[in-house]
Design an enzyme around this catalytic site. Structure first.
Site, PDB file in Angstrom:
ATOM      1  N   GLY A  55     -32.089  40.110 -35.957  1.00 53.98           N
ATOM      2  CA  GLY A  55     -32.618  38.905 -36.594  1.00 53.98           C
ATOM      3  C   GLY A  55     -32.123  37.619 -35.960  1.00 53.98           C
ATOM      4  N   GLU A 106     -34.320  37.085 -33.035  1.00 52.70           N
ATOM      5  CA  GLU A 106     -35.632  36.728 -33.594  1.00 52.70           C
ATOM      6  C   GLU A 106     -35.653  35.279 -34.096  1.00 52.70           C
ATOM      7  OE1 GLU A 106     -35.304  40.267 -36.047  1.00 52.70           O
ATOM      8  OE2 GLU A 106     -37.247  40.949 -35.312  1.00 52.70           O
ATOM      9  N   ALA A 109     -29.932  40.666 -39.136  1.00 56.08           N
ATOM     10  CA  ALA A 109     -30.117  40.812 -40.580  1.00 56.08           C
ATOM     11  C   ALA A 109     -28.915  41.587 -41.116  1.00 56.08           C
ATOM     12  CB  ALA A 109     -31.412  41.559 -40.850  1.00 56.08           C
TER      13      ALA A 109
HETATM   14  N1  CAA Z   1     -24.868  42.709 -40.915  1.00 54.81           N
HETATM   15  C1  CAA Z   1     -23.825  42.702 -41.786  1.00 54.81           C
HETATM   16  N2  CAA Z   1     -22.551  42.442 -41.420  1.00 54.81           N
HETATM   17  C2  CAA Z   1     -22.332  42.163 -40.126  1.00 54.81           C
HETATM   18  C3  CAA Z   1     -23.348  42.163 -39.181  1.00 54.81           C
HETATM   19  C4  CAA Z   1     -24.689  42.433 -39.608  1.00 54.81           C
HETATM   20  N3  CAA Z   1     -25.748  42.400 -38.803  1.00 54.81           N
HETATM   21  N4  CAA Z   1     -22.835  41.881 -37.955  1.00 54.81           N
HETATM   22  C5  CAA Z   1     -21.503  41.715 -38.158  1.00 54.81           C
HETATM   23  N5  CAA Z   1     -21.196  41.874 -39.469  1.00 54.81           N
HETATM   24  C6  CAA Z   1     -19.872  41.799 -40.099  1.00 54.81           C
HETATM   25  C7  CAA Z   1     -19.054  43.058 -39.844  1.00 54.81           C
HETATM   26  O1  CAA Z   1     -19.389  44.066 -40.749  1.00 54.81           O
HETATM   27  C8  CAA Z   1     -17.653  42.527 -40.027  1.00 54.81           C
HETATM   28  O2  CAA Z   1     -17.394  42.419 -41.402  1.00 54.81           O
HETATM   29  P1  CAA Z   1     -15.941  42.889 -41.991  1.00 54.81           P
HETATM   30  O3  CAA Z   1     -14.953  41.966 -41.348  1.00 54.81           O
HETATM   31  O4  CAA Z   1     -16.081  42.685 -43.464  1.00 54.81           O
HETATM   32  O5  CAA Z   1     -15.746  44.313 -41.543  1.00 54.81           O
HETATM   33  C9  CAA Z   1     -17.738  41.100 -39.489  1.00 54.81           C
HETATM   34  O6  CAA Z   1     -19.124  40.753 -39.509  1.00 54.81           O
HETATM   35  C10 CAA Z   1     -17.228  40.980 -38.074  1.00 54.81           C
HETATM   36  O7  CAA Z   1     -17.945  41.927 -37.279  1.00 54.81           O
HETATM   37  P2  CAA Z   1     -17.227  43.002 -36.319  1.00 54.81           P
HETATM   38  O8  CAA Z   1     -15.871  43.335 -36.845  1.00 54.81           O
HETATM   39  O9  CAA Z   1     -18.182  44.131 -36.120  1.00 54.81           O
HETATM   40  O10 CAA Z   1     -17.055  42.120 -34.993  1.00 54.81           O
HETATM   41  P3  CAA Z   1     -16.982  42.681 -33.497  1.00 54.81           P
HETATM   42  O11 CAA Z   1     -16.583  41.522 -32.662  1.00 54.81           O
HETATM   43  O12 CAA Z   1     -16.172  43.917 -33.421  1.00 54.81           O
HETATM   44  O13 CAA Z   1     -18.499  43.106 -33.128  1.00 54.81           O
HETATM   45  C11 CAA Z   1     -20.881  42.792 -33.034  1.00 54.81           C
HETATM   46  C12 CAA Z   1     -19.481  42.110 -33.061  1.00 54.81           C
HETATM   47  C13 CAA Z   1     -21.038  43.563 -31.724  1.00 54.81           C
HETATM   48  C14 CAA Z   1     -21.923  41.684 -33.120  1.00 54.81           C
HETATM   49  C15 CAA Z   1     -20.988  43.749 -34.226  1.00 54.81           C
HETATM   50  O14 CAA Z   1     -20.606  43.049 -35.416  1.00 54.81           O
HETATM   51  C16 CAA Z   1     -22.357  44.301 -34.431  1.00 54.81           C
HETATM   52  O15 CAA Z   1     -22.774  45.196 -33.712  1.00 54.81           O
HETATM   53  N6  CAA Z   1     -23.113  43.768 -35.446  1.00 54.81           N
HETATM   54  C17 CAA Z   1     -24.410  44.271 -35.782  1.00 54.81           C
HETATM   55  C18 CAA Z   1     -25.454  43.830 -34.764  1.00 54.81           C
HETATM   56  C19 CAA Z   1     -26.808  44.405 -35.122  1.00 54.81           C
HETATM   57  O16 CAA Z   1     -27.015  45.607 -35.067  1.00 54.81           O
HETATM   58  N7  CAA Z   1     -27.762  43.531 -35.470  1.00 54.81           N
HETATM   59  C20 CAA Z   1     -29.094  43.916 -35.838  1.00 54.81           C
HETATM   60  C21 CAA Z   1     -29.201  44.092 -37.318  1.00 54.81           C
HETATM   61  S1  CAA Z   1     -30.740  44.807 -37.821  1.00 54.81           S
HETATM   62  C22 CAA Z   1     -31.846  43.517 -37.854  1.00 54.81           C
HETATM   63  O17 CAA Z   1     -31.534  42.392 -37.509  1.00 54.81           O
HETATM   64  C23 CAA Z   1     -33.196  43.896 -38.346  1.00 54.81           C
HETATM   65  C24 CAA Z   1     -34.245  42.868 -38.260  1.00 54.81           C
HETATM   66  O18 CAA Z   1     -34.825  42.615 -37.228  1.00 54.81           O
HETATM   67  C25 CAA Z   1     -34.667  42.195 -39.462  1.00 54.81           C
END
Ligand code: CAA
Length: 258
Positions: free
Chosen positions: A108, A111, A63
Site C-alpha cells: 500500500g 500504491e 496496508a
Molecule cells: N502492517 C502492520 N504492521 C507493520 C507493517 C505492516 N505492513 N510493516 C511493519 N509493521 C510493524 C511491525 O509489525 C513492527 O511492529 P512491532 O514493533 O509491534 O513488532 C514495526 O512495524 C516495525 O517493523 P519491523 O520490526 O518488521 O521492522 P524491520 O526494519 O525489521 O522490517 C520491513 C521492515 C521490511 C518493512 C518489515 O516491517 C516488513 O516486511 N513489513 C511488511 C511489508 C509488507 O509486506 N507490506 C505489504 C502489506 S500488504 C498490502 O499493502 C496490501 C495492499 O496492497 C492493500
C-alpha cells in the site's frame, strides 16, 4: 486526524502519515484520516501537496497486515474499496502531488506513491509489491497504476516476484523521478513544490487534468481535451499578465489564481 499530520506553508500542503511505530502501516483509521487531510488540501486550494511518512525508516510499509490477517472476503473487499477510494481522492486532487519517499514504500505504500503525480525518493527508499508472498494481490491500485507507470512487463515482474526494488533501480525504471541523500530529500521536494506554486495555478491544474484524462483515452480525444483546457486559460487574468509581461519584457506579477 491523529494518524495523519496536515500543515500548510507558502501555499504548499504537507500530509504526513504519522504512525511510525508501525512503519506508517495503513489501517482503516489511518486511511480515513488520510482522506480527511486530502479533502482539506482540496478545500484550502493549495498549489501543491507533499505526501510523506513520519520517522526515519518508512514512507508507508503497506496496508496493516495485522488488521487484514483475519478479514473475511467481504471485509477485505470493503478494505480494498476504502483504500482505493482514498487513493483515487489523492490522484484526483486538482493540484500537483509529490510523494516524498523517505524509506520503505511497500504494498500500500508503493500504491500511495503511485497515486501521486511525482515521486521523489531518498537513497534509502525501498519499493515493492510483496503481496503475493502474503497470499494476496495488491489491493490499493497496484495492479493498475504500476503497469501504467513502469509498463506492463516490469509491473508483472515486480508483482509476481514480490521482490524489493532499491532507489537506483526505481530511478532506472521510471518508478521515481529523482533520488536524493536523505537530508536533501525534503528540501528538494519543497523546492519543487515552490517552483510549481509560483506558476499560474489555473494552467497547472488544467495541464494535470489534460494529462490524467488524456492518458485514459485515444489520441484524438486527448488532443481535443487539450485544446479545451488550453482555451480555458485564455479566460484568466493570469494568462493576460503572463503574456503581457513577456511582450513588455518584464517579470510577471505573482500569479493570483484568477
Ligand atoms: N502492517 C502492520 N504492521 C507493520 C507493517 C505492516 N505492513 N510493516 C511493519 N509493521 C510493524 C511491525 O509489525 C513492527 O511492529 P512491532 O514493533 O509491534 O513488532 C514495526 O512495524 C516495525 O517493523 P519491523 O520490526 O518488521 O521492522 P524491520 O526494519 O525489521 O522490517 C520491513 C521492515 C521490511 C518493512 C518489515 O516491517 C516488513 O516486511 N513489513 C511488511 C511489508 C509488507 O509486506 N507490506 C505489504 C502489506 S500488504 C498490502 O499493502 C496490501 C495492499 O496492497 C492493500
Amino acid at each position: 486526524m491523529t494518524n495523519v499530520l496536515y500543515e500548510v506553508a507558502d501555499q504548499v500542503a504537507t500530509i504526513t502519515i504519522n504512525r511510525p511505530e508501525a512503519l506508517n502501516a495503513l489501517n482503516g483509521d489511518v486511511l480515513k484520516d488520510l482522506g480527511s487531510a486530502v479533502a482539506q488540501a482540496a478545500a484550502d486550494r493549495v498549489r501543491a501537496v507533499l505526501v510523506t511518512g513520519a520517522g526515519e525508516k518508512a514512507f508507508v510499509a503497506g496496508a496493516d497486515i495485522a488488521a487484514m490477517a483475519t478479514m473475511t472476503p467481504r471485509e477485505a473487499q470493503a478494505f480494498s474499496e476504502l483504500g482505493n477510494t482514498v487513493f483515487r481522492q489523492v490522484e484526483r486532487l486538482p493540484m500537483p502531488t509529490i510523494a516524498v519517499v523517505n524509506g520503505f514504500a511497500l504494498g500500500g505504500g508503493c500504491e500511495l506513491a503511485l497515486s501521486c503525480d511525482v515521486r521523489l525518493a531518498s537513497v534509502k527508499a525501498v519499493f515493492g509489491q510483496p503481496e503475493v508472498g502474503l497470499g494476496i494481490t495488491p489491493g490499493f491500485g497496484g495492479t493498475q497504476r504500476l503497469a501504467r507507470t513502469v509498463g506492463i512487463g516490469l509491473a508483472k515482474e515486480i508483482i509476481f516476484s514480490g521482490r524489493n526494488i532499491d532507489a537506483t533501480r526505481a530511478l532506472a525504471i521510471g518508478l521515481v523521478n529523482s533520488v536524493y541523500e536523505p537530508a536533501e530529500l525534503m528540501p528538494a521536494a519543497l523546492k519543487m513544490a515552490a517552483g510549481i506554486a509560483a506558476k499560474a495555478p489555473v494552467a497547472v491544474r488544467a495541464a494535470k487534468a489534460a494529462i490524467n484524462l488524456g492518458i485514459q483515452t485515444d489520441i484524438d480525444s486527448g488532443i481535443a481535451l487539450e485544446a479545451a483546457y488550453f482555451a480555458t486559460c485564455f479566460a484568466t487574468e493570469d494568462q493576460t499578465e503572463g503574456m503581457t509581461a513577456f511582450v513588455e519584457k518584464r517579470k510577471p506579477a505573482p500569479f493570483q489564481d484568477k
